[in-house]
Design a protein around this motif. Structure first.
Motif, mmCIF file in Angstrom:
data_model
loop_
_atom_site.group_PDB
_atom_site.id
_atom_site.type_symbol
_atom_site.label_atom_id
_atom_site.label_comp_id
_atom_site.label_asym_id
_atom_site.label_seq_id
_atom_site.Cartn_x
_atom_site.Cartn_y
_atom_site.Cartn_z
ATOM 1 N N SER A 65 -5.923 -45.309 2.888
ATOM 2 C CA SER A 65 -5.969 -43.841 2.997
ATOM 3 C C SER A 65 -7.275 -43.363 3.616
ATOM 4 C CB SER A 65 -5.827 -43.209 1.605
ATOM 5 O OG SER A 65 -4.618 -43.588 1.004
ATOM 6 N N GLU A 66 -8.134 -44.328 3.975
ATOM 7 C CA GLU A 66 -9.442 -44.050 4.574
ATOM 8 C C GLU A 66 -10.309 -43.191 3.654
ATOM 9 O OE1 GLU A 66 -8.824 -42.488 8.492
ATOM 10 O OE2 GLU A 66 -8.027 -44.383 9.262
ATOM 11 N N GLU A 67 -10.207 -43.477 2.363
ATOM 12 C CA GLU A 67 -11.037 -42.803 1.369
ATOM 13 C C GLU A 67 -12.075 -43.785 0.835
ATOM 14 O OE1 GLU A 67 -8.521 -41.409 -1.772
ATOM 15 O OE2 GLU A 67 -6.981 -40.717 -0.377
ATOM 16 N N PRO A 68 -13.233 -43.299 0.405
ATOM 17 C CA PRO A 68 -14.205 -44.198 -0.227
ATOM 18 C C PRO A 68 -13.714 -44.621 -1.607
ATOM 19 C CG PRO A 68 -14.996 -41.939 -0.317
ATOM 20 C CD PRO A 68 -13.740 -41.917 0.513
ATOM 21 N N ILE A 69 -14.034 -45.849 -1.978
ATOM 22 C CA ILE A 69 -13.717 -46.288 -3.342
ATOM 23 C C ILE A 69 -14.835 -45.814 -4.265
ATOM 24 C CG2 ILE A 69 -12.455 -48.285 -2.447
ATOM 25 C CD1 ILE A 69 -14.777 -50.053 -3.456
ATOM 26 N N LYS A 70 -14.477 -45.457 -5.490
ATOM 27 C CA LYS A 70 -15.461 -44.980 -6.464
ATOM 28 C C LYS A 70 -15.864 -46.135 -7.367
ATOM 29 C CE LYS A 70 -13.723 -40.227 -6.509
ATOM 30 N NZ LYS A 70 -13.106 -39.158 -7.329
ATOM 31 N N ILE A 71 -17.153 -46.402 -7.406
ATOM 32 C CA ILE A 71 -17.679 -47.486 -8.235
ATOM 33 C C ILE A 71 -18.519 -46.861 -9.338
ATOM 34 C CG2 ILE A 71 -19.094 -49.571 -8.260
ATOM 35 C CD1 ILE A 71 -18.390 -49.848 -5.247
ATOM 36 N N PHE A 72 -18.084 -47.068 -10.568
ATOM 37 C CA PHE A 72 -18.708 -46.384 -11.704
ATOM 38 C C PHE A 72 -19.802 -47.254 -12.332
ATOM 39 C CE2 PHE A 72 -14.334 -44.723 -11.359
ATOM 40 C CZ PHE A 72 -14.623 -43.395 -11.155
ATOM 41 N N ASN A 73 -20.900 -47.424 -11.583
ATOM 42 C CA ASN A 73 -22.026 -48.162 -12.162
ATOM 43 C C ASN A 73 -23.356 -47.493 -11.828
ATOM 44 O OD1 ASN A 73 -22.391 -48.763 -9.476
ATOM 45 N ND2 ASN A 73 -22.871 -50.922 -9.820
ATOM 46 N N ILE A 87 -13.986 -53.567 5.391
ATOM 47 C CA ILE A 87 -15.152 -53.157 4.598
ATOM 48 C C ILE A 87 -14.797 -51.818 3.958
ATOM 49 C CG2 ILE A 87 -17.596 -52.550 4.594
ATOM 50 C CD1 ILE A 87 -17.726 -55.143 5.756
ATOM 51 N N PHE A 88 -14.875 -51.748 2.648
ATOM 52 C CA PHE A 88 -14.566 -50.498 1.959
ATOM 53 C C PHE A 88 -15.716 -49.497 2.107
ATOM 54 C CE2 PHE A 88 -12.136 -53.268 -1.315
ATOM 55 C CZ PHE A 88 -10.986 -53.225 -0.546
ATOM 56 N N LYS A 89 -15.366 -48.223 2.283
ATOM 57 C CA LYS A 89 -16.352 -47.155 2.106
ATOM 58 C C LYS A 89 -16.585 -47.018 0.607
ATOM 59 C CE LYS A 89 -14.285 -44.608 5.974
ATOM 60 N NZ LYS A 89 -13.486 -43.408 6.315
ATOM 61 N N LYS A 90 -17.824 -46.855 0.204
ATOM 62 C CA LYS A 90 -18.137 -46.864 -1.225
ATOM 63 C C LYS A 90 -18.922 -45.627 -1.637
ATOM 64 C CE LYS A 90 -18.443 -51.931 -1.070
ATOM 65 N NZ LYS A 90 -18.303 -52.107 0.382
ATOM 66 N N SER A 91 -18.578 -45.105 -2.807
ATOM 67 C CA SER A 91 -19.402 -44.059 -3.432
ATOM 68 C C SER A 91 -19.681 -44.496 -4.868
ATOM 69 C CB SER A 91 -18.698 -42.701 -3.415
ATOM 70 O OG SER A 91 -17.598 -42.686 -4.289
#
Length: 343
Positions: free
Chosen positions: A211-219, A290-294
């Motif tokens: 979906s071309e969205e950033p993945i959310k990383i909760f750390n 490569i995932f976009k990350k937030s």
């Protein structure tokens, strides 16, 4: 009965059979000629099409009977037990998800407490050879001691979901003690694989990539405080359950109730897991991913680490999960790309 041999003459009742673990277990039993009575309410917590796709795989088996029902419906559950008289019951029906329990607690009380009570009452009135039921690694809460052992104190759940699973263990223990129901609780550790749950991180990350969205990383973006998870591949979970089916607790164990961890016994950093997922998806697509990350704060109810001790399980059934995340995630991404027809 040999712990590695299924008694195909027995009738198996599996609740939550359209769910992730329930589907894979049902398929394994049906492939071996077992009779499977399946219950699921096909709720819309996640994509119903995925649940129906799982059922489409199971329905052609002539030994498969599907009943659309909610385990919170006591009358219906009693009718199923009355009609089919299951020998072995595997209760995998539950409202899943830690974060969702904060938003929608009613669903957890209905399914995980009332529903499980109905299963226990049915096993009381229609005696079974063995009741197995899903617990969760979440019962360990924010325990600091690792690996988590079944003898650890688990009185501090940090989500309602975890509290309901702890309640299930207490309820099962009591019913086993009062009514001699052989029961086994299964503390699952972050189960993943093909036809999995879209609400799980690895599945959601893959969807967000397309979906071309950033993945959310909760750390909090703090790599020194990374989350660790004991990721356990679905086939290992099913193998463990299968070996336990014909191996109920007995009076020699001093109690007819026991609990096992089913985990990989090899916790991985969440960031390592994400990097492996990127590589596996790259292999499936034959191009670099490569995932976009937030990075965001850890969510309420999440715990920093899960890590299973599997010694009790190994002692009971001579088995421990062993699939590496590289192998398991490659199978998942191959399945995902084929199922969703993505390139």
């Amino acid at each position: 009965m040999n712990i590695n041999t299924l008694d195909t003459n027995k009738t198996f009742l599996i609740t939550g059979a359209a769910g992730f673990i329930g589907f894979h277990l049902s398929k394994r039993l049906l492939n071996q000629g077992c009779r499977v009575i399946a219950i699921d309410n096909i709720n819309d917590y996640y994509d119903v099409n995925l649940k129906n796709s799982r059922l489409d795989v199971l329905k052609p088996f002539e030994n498969f009977t599907f009943i659309k029902a909610d385990i919170a419906d006591r009358l219906m559950i009693n009718q199923v037990f009355e009609e089919y008289r299951p020998d072995i019951v595997v209760n995998l029906a539950a409202q899943a998800g830690v974060r969702y329990s904060i938003e929608n607690p009613d669903a957890y009380i209905s399914s995980n407490i009332i529903g499980f009570y109905n299963i226990l009452e049915a096993c009381r009135h229609y005696p079974v050879a063995h009741l197995l039921y899903a617990s969760s690694s979440s019962v360990y809460g924010a325990n600091k001691k690792v690996p988590f052992e079944e003898t650890d104190i688990v009185d501090s759940p940090v989500s309602l979901y975890a509290a309901t699973k702890k309640s299930n263990e207490l309820m099962a223990h009591t019913y086993s003690h009062l009514y001699q129901i052989p029961a086994t609780g299964l503390r699952f550790f972050t189960v993943y694989g093909p036809l999995g749950r879209p609400d799980m991180a690895y599945f959601g990350f893959t969807q967000q990539y397309f979906s071309e969205e950033p993945i959310k990383i909760f750390n909090n973006g703090d790599f020194n405080q990374d989350l660790y998870r004991d990721f356990t591949y679905i086939d290992d979970i099913v193998e463990g359950i299968e070996r336990l089916l014909g191996n109920p607790p007995n009076t020699k164990d001093n109690a007819l109730h026991r609990v096992f961890n089913i985990g990989n016994n090899t916790p991985e950093k969440l960031m390592t897991f994400i990097e492996t997922l990127e590589k596996c998806l790259s292999n499936s697509l034959r191009r670099e991913v490569i995932f976009k990350k937030s990075f965001e704060p850890i969510k309420p109810g999440d715990v920093p680490a899960t890590y299973a001790s599997t010694e009790l399980l190994e002692k009971a059934i001579d088995f421990k999960p062993k699939t590496s995340i590289q192998e398991g995630l490659q199978r998942f991404t191959d399945w995902y790309c084929e199922y969703y027809k993505v390139k």
